[in-house]
Write an enzyme that holds these catalytic residues in place. Structure first.
Site, PDB file in Angstrom:
ATOM      1  CB  THR A 148     -40.609   4.561 -44.834  1.00 17.52           C
ATOM      2  OG1 THR A 148     -40.177   3.339 -45.452  1.00 17.52           O
ATOM      3  CG2 THR A 148     -40.748   4.279 -43.342  1.00 17.52           C
ATOM      4  CG  ASP A 149     -41.809   0.963 -48.739  1.00 14.73           C
ATOM      5  OD1 ASP A 149     -40.887   1.216 -47.925  1.00 14.73           O
ATOM      6  OD2 ASP A 149     -41.595   0.441 -49.851  1.00 14.73           O
ATOM      7  CD  GLU A 150     -37.612   0.236 -44.933  1.00 22.04           C
ATOM      8  OE1 GLU A 150     -37.176  -0.278 -43.898  1.00 22.04           O
ATOM      9  OE2 GLU A 150     -36.888   0.745 -45.805  1.00 22.04           O
ATOM     10  CE1 TYR A 172     -36.029   5.020 -41.367  1.00 20.37           C
ATOM     11  CE2 TYR A 172     -36.786   3.082 -42.570  1.00 20.37           C
ATOM     12  CZ  TYR A 172     -36.645   4.454 -42.470  1.00 20.37           C
ATOM     13  OH  TYR A 172     -37.126   5.260 -43.481  1.00 20.37           O
ATOM     14  CE  LYS A 176     -39.815   7.849 -41.198  1.00 19.31           C
ATOM     15  NZ  LYS A 176     -39.358   9.276 -41.235  1.00 19.31           N
TER      16      LYS A 176
HETATM   17  P1  NAD Z   1     -30.897  10.883 -44.933  1.00 19.81           P
HETATM   18  O1  NAD Z   1     -30.343  10.011 -43.860  1.00 19.81           O
HETATM   19  O2  NAD Z   1     -30.175  11.051 -46.221  1.00 19.81           O
HETATM   20  O3  NAD Z   1     -31.142  12.359 -44.365  1.00 19.81           O
HETATM   21  C1  NAD Z   1     -31.673  12.614 -43.096  1.00 19.81           C
HETATM   22  C2  NAD Z   1     -31.398  14.080 -42.778  1.00 19.81           C
HETATM   23  O4  NAD Z   1     -31.979  14.380 -41.506  1.00 19.81           O
HETATM   24  C3  NAD Z   1     -29.910  14.406 -42.668  1.00 19.81           C
HETATM   25  O5  NAD Z   1     -29.640  15.625 -43.326  1.00 19.81           O
HETATM   26  C4  NAD Z   1     -29.677  14.541 -41.164  1.00 19.81           C
HETATM   27  O6  NAD Z   1     -28.616  15.416 -40.847  1.00 19.81           O
HETATM   28  C5  NAD Z   1     -31.031  15.075 -40.717  1.00 19.81           C
HETATM   29  N1  NAD Z   1     -31.323  14.796 -39.304  1.00 19.81           N
HETATM   30  C6  NAD Z   1     -31.238  13.594 -38.668  1.00 19.81           C
HETATM   31  N2  NAD Z   1     -31.593  13.717 -37.378  1.00 19.81           N
HETATM   32  C7  NAD Z   1     -31.940  15.027 -37.204  1.00 19.81           C
HETATM   33  C8  NAD Z   1     -32.409  15.780 -36.098  1.00 19.81           C
HETATM   34  N3  NAD Z   1     -32.597  15.194 -34.895  1.00 19.81           N
HETATM   35  N4  NAD Z   1     -32.673  17.092 -36.265  1.00 19.81           N
HETATM   36  C9  NAD Z   1     -32.490  17.692 -37.471  1.00 19.81           C
HETATM   37  N5  NAD Z   1     -32.032  17.028 -38.562  1.00 19.81           N
HETATM   38  C10 NAD Z   1     -31.768  15.721 -38.422  1.00 19.81           C
HETATM   39  O7  NAD Z   1     -32.377  10.335 -45.187  1.00 19.81           O
HETATM   40  P2  NAD Z   1     -33.255  10.307 -46.511  1.00 19.81           P
HETATM   41  O8  NAD Z   1     -32.988   9.040 -47.237  1.00 19.81           O
HETATM   42  O9  NAD Z   1     -33.137  11.613 -47.199  1.00 19.81           O
HETATM   43  O10 NAD Z   1     -34.701  10.175 -45.861  1.00 19.81           O
HETATM   44  C11 NAD Z   1     -35.451  11.352 -45.572  1.00 19.81           C
HETATM   45  C12 NAD Z   1     -36.786  10.922 -45.010  1.00 19.81           C
HETATM   46  O11 NAD Z   1     -37.457  10.076 -45.947  1.00 19.81           O
HETATM   47  C13 NAD Z   1     -36.664  10.092 -43.710  1.00 19.81           C
HETATM   48  O12 NAD Z   1     -37.688  10.494 -42.852  1.00 19.81           O
HETATM   49  C14 NAD Z   1     -36.871   8.652 -44.182  1.00 19.81           C
HETATM   50  O13 NAD Z   1     -37.437   7.878 -43.154  1.00 19.81           O
HETATM   51  C15 NAD Z   1     -37.836   8.853 -45.334  1.00 19.81           C
HETATM   52  N6  NAD Z   1     -37.788   7.836 -46.400  1.00 19.81           N
HETATM   53  C16 NAD Z   1     -36.594   7.470 -46.967  1.00 19.81           C
HETATM   54  C17 NAD Z   1     -36.580   6.526 -47.991  1.00 19.81           C
HETATM   55  C18 NAD Z   1     -35.284   6.100 -48.655  1.00 19.81           C
HETATM   56  O14 NAD Z   1     -35.295   5.108 -49.419  1.00 19.81           O
HETATM   57  N7  NAD Z   1     -34.181   6.783 -48.450  1.00 19.81           N
HETATM   58  C19 NAD Z   1     -37.782   5.951 -48.430  1.00 19.81           C
HETATM   59  C20 NAD Z   1     -38.981   6.360 -47.830  1.00 19.81           C
HETATM   60  C21 NAD Z   1     -38.978   7.309 -46.821  1.00 19.81           C
HETATM   61  P1  TYD Z   2     -31.353  -0.587 -48.161  1.00 18.31           P
HETATM   62  O1  TYD Z   2     -30.862   0.261 -49.274  1.00 18.31           O
HETATM   63  O2  TYD Z   2     -30.617  -0.593 -46.871  1.00 18.31           O
HETATM   64  O3  TYD Z   2     -32.881  -0.202 -47.963  1.00 18.31           O
HETATM   65  P2  TYD Z   2     -34.018  -0.912 -47.032  1.00 18.31           P
HETATM   66  O4  TYD Z   2     -33.404  -1.891 -46.138  1.00 18.31           O
HETATM   67  O5  TYD Z   2     -34.534   0.261 -46.305  1.00 18.31           O
HETATM   68  O6  TYD Z   2     -34.977  -1.513 -48.005  1.00 18.31           O
HETATM   69  O7  TYD Z   2     -31.437  -2.096 -48.669  1.00 18.31           O
HETATM   70  C1  TYD Z   2     -32.171  -2.427 -49.840  1.00 18.31           C
HETATM   71  C2  TYD Z   2     -32.102  -3.929 -49.995  1.00 18.31           C
HETATM   72  O8  TYD Z   2     -30.745  -4.295 -50.268  1.00 18.31           O
HETATM   73  C3  TYD Z   2     -32.517  -4.686 -48.752  1.00 18.31           C
HETATM   74  O9  TYD Z   2     -33.183  -5.888 -49.130  1.00 18.31           O
HETATM   75  C4  TYD Z   2     -31.180  -5.035 -48.089  1.00 18.31           C
HETATM   76  C5  TYD Z   2     -30.246  -5.197 -49.285  1.00 18.31           C
HETATM   77  N1  TYD Z   2     -28.826  -4.872 -49.010  1.00 18.31           N
HETATM   78  C6  TYD Z   2     -27.824  -5.802 -49.312  1.00 18.31           C
HETATM   79  O10 TYD Z   2     -28.090  -6.907 -49.804  1.00 18.31           O
HETATM   80  N2  TYD Z   2     -26.528  -5.467 -49.016  1.00 18.31           N
HETATM   81  C7  TYD Z   2     -26.193  -4.283 -48.455  1.00 18.31           C
HETATM   82  O11 TYD Z   2     -24.980  -4.040 -48.190  1.00 18.31           O
HETATM   83  C8  TYD Z   2     -27.228  -3.314 -48.195  1.00 18.31           C
HETATM   84  C9  TYD Z   2     -26.896  -1.982 -47.582  1.00 18.31           C
HETATM   85  C10 TYD Z   2     -28.535  -3.662 -48.494  1.00 18.31           C
END
Ligand code: NAD
Ligand code: TYD
Length: 364
Positions: A148-150, A172, A176
């Protein structure tokens, strides 16, 4: 698209961990939907965020279902992981606890999956690479860590490049970063074929409705308050899930071993601008938005430089205006999906995270 050599072949067997979650399931649906012979095993623990229903489009299609296997299990368990890695040409690790607010409430699961889980996968990949060296299998598996960019932390100006220092600021993003560093250490020490993607904030259909965009869409549909943290001027770079999934596949096939690739969204917006776009599409009033107490350690801005990915020949296909409209419409049309997601333990989480904040909220 760039014709750089394909590093895993055109019809690989893939192990996709976390493939029942938001981005992982988009990846599985997309790859199987190409009907190019690729076979996928999904390994997923089915936490609150993982749902079999996210794979229904593929499971209900006989041709795709024949190339998909689902295994319910945890990536921290080597007895589950090892035989699955033994059959795979590549492992894509999407599995993670993925919500910053939950990492602030309860960090432990983030470390277990994000550090120990990654270690278990890497050990299995290392063992298979040794088998390839001794001729017991034809080639070593590739390991793609979805990050992630985070991991760059809050970026006050400019755009993060892959060579920048990591400075994660939430449990988190720290987990990562730890997973990435472990993966890179295997590349340096054992020559493991590792590639890492750092995707930016992702949105689209099937996103669990705890994150900003799906939470605010679903709350607004029900005329519930939208809890905006702090001044709402934090910035994120929004990436459509379909572009995120396709870019990961592009890096899997064409990325150089031991490299990191930023996956930018090219839609740098304040949270206020995102919320305005959601409300406009739904025809709901700004008065639903409430200013609430900020997230502790809230990262102000993320911004990615995408030069390296562009050099690999990748371009995003979905602009934010189109993507957010389609996403709002998907949630409006898939009421049963998100109401099911917002059942069970949801109410406890929502109370813990928002009750006091909303009680003390003010006009936004
Ligand atoms: P999500 O929370 O929707 O899905 C995570 C999945 O992993 C779920 O299906 C969960 O059941 C499974 N899981 C969790 N722990 C597990 C374990 N111990 N063993 C097997 N399965 C397990 O997450 P997402 O938003 O789809 O993110 C997927 C990946 O992308 C993550 O690694 C996250 O860090 C990364 N990512 C997410 C975002 C975003 O904005 N959502 C952005 C950049 C990177
Ligand atoms: P989020 O979707 O949780 O992603 P991330 O924290 O990983 O960037 O949040 C996106 C942005 O929105 C972040 O600046 C936090 C803000 N946010 C709110 O203002 N209210 C909320 O209830 C949530 C979940 C996020």
């Amino acid at each position: 698209m760039n014709a750089a050599r394909d590093r895993i072949g055109s019809t690989p067997r893939l192990l996709v961990t976390g493939g029942a979650g938001f981005i992982g399931s988009a990846y599985v649906r997309d790859v199987l939907g190409r009907r190019d012979g690729t076979r996928i095993t999904v390994l997923d623990k089915l936490t609150y965020a993982g749902r079999r229903a996210n794979l229904a489009l593929a499971e209900d299609d006989p041709e795709q279902a024949a190339r998909l296997r689902f295994v319910h299990g945890d990536i921290v368990d080597p007895t589950v992981v090892d035989p699955l890695v033994a059959e795979a040409d590549a492992v894509l690790n999407f599995a993670a606890e993925s919500h910053v607010d939950r990492s602030i409430l309860d960090p432990e699961a983030f470390l277990s999956t994000g550090v120990i889980g990654v270690h278990v996968l890497l050990e299995a990949v290392r063992r298979e690479a040794d088998r390839a060296t001794s001729g017991a299998r034809s080639s070593a598996p590739r390991f793609l860590q979805v990050s992630t960019d985070e991991v760059y932390g809050s970026v006050h100006e400019g755009w993060s490049r892959e060579s920048d220092a990591l400075a994660p600021r939430s449990p988190y993003s720290a987990a990562k970063a730890a997973g990435e560093l472990l993966a890179m250490s295997y590349h340096a020490t054992y020559g493991t074929d590792v590639v890492i993607t750092r995707g930016s904030n992702t949105y689209g259909p099937y996103q669990y409705p705890e994150k900003l965009i799906p939470l605010f869409i679903t709350n607004a549909i029900d005329d519930q308050p939208l809890p905006l943290y702090g001044d709402g001027l934090q910035e994120r770079d929004w990436l459509h899930v379909s572009d995120h999934a396709k870019a990961i596949d592009h890096v899997l096939h064409h990325g150089d071993p031991g490299e990191v690739y930023n996956l930018p969204g090219e839609a740098q917006l304040t949270n206020r601008a995102v919320v305005a776009a959601i409300l406009e599409r739904l025809g709901k009033p700004w008065s639903l938005v409430r200013t609430v107490e900020d997230r502790p350690g809230h990262d102000r801005r993320y911004a990615l430089d995408g030069t390296r990915l562009a050099g690999l020949g990748w371009r995003n296909l979905t602009d934010f205006a189109t993507g957010i409209a389609e996403t709002v419409d998907w949630f409006r049309d898939n009421d049963a999906w998100w109401r099911e997601a917002r059942s069970g333990a949801w109410d406890d989480y929502y109370r813990r995270q928002y009750s006091a904040r909303l009680a003390a909220s003010r006009e936004a």
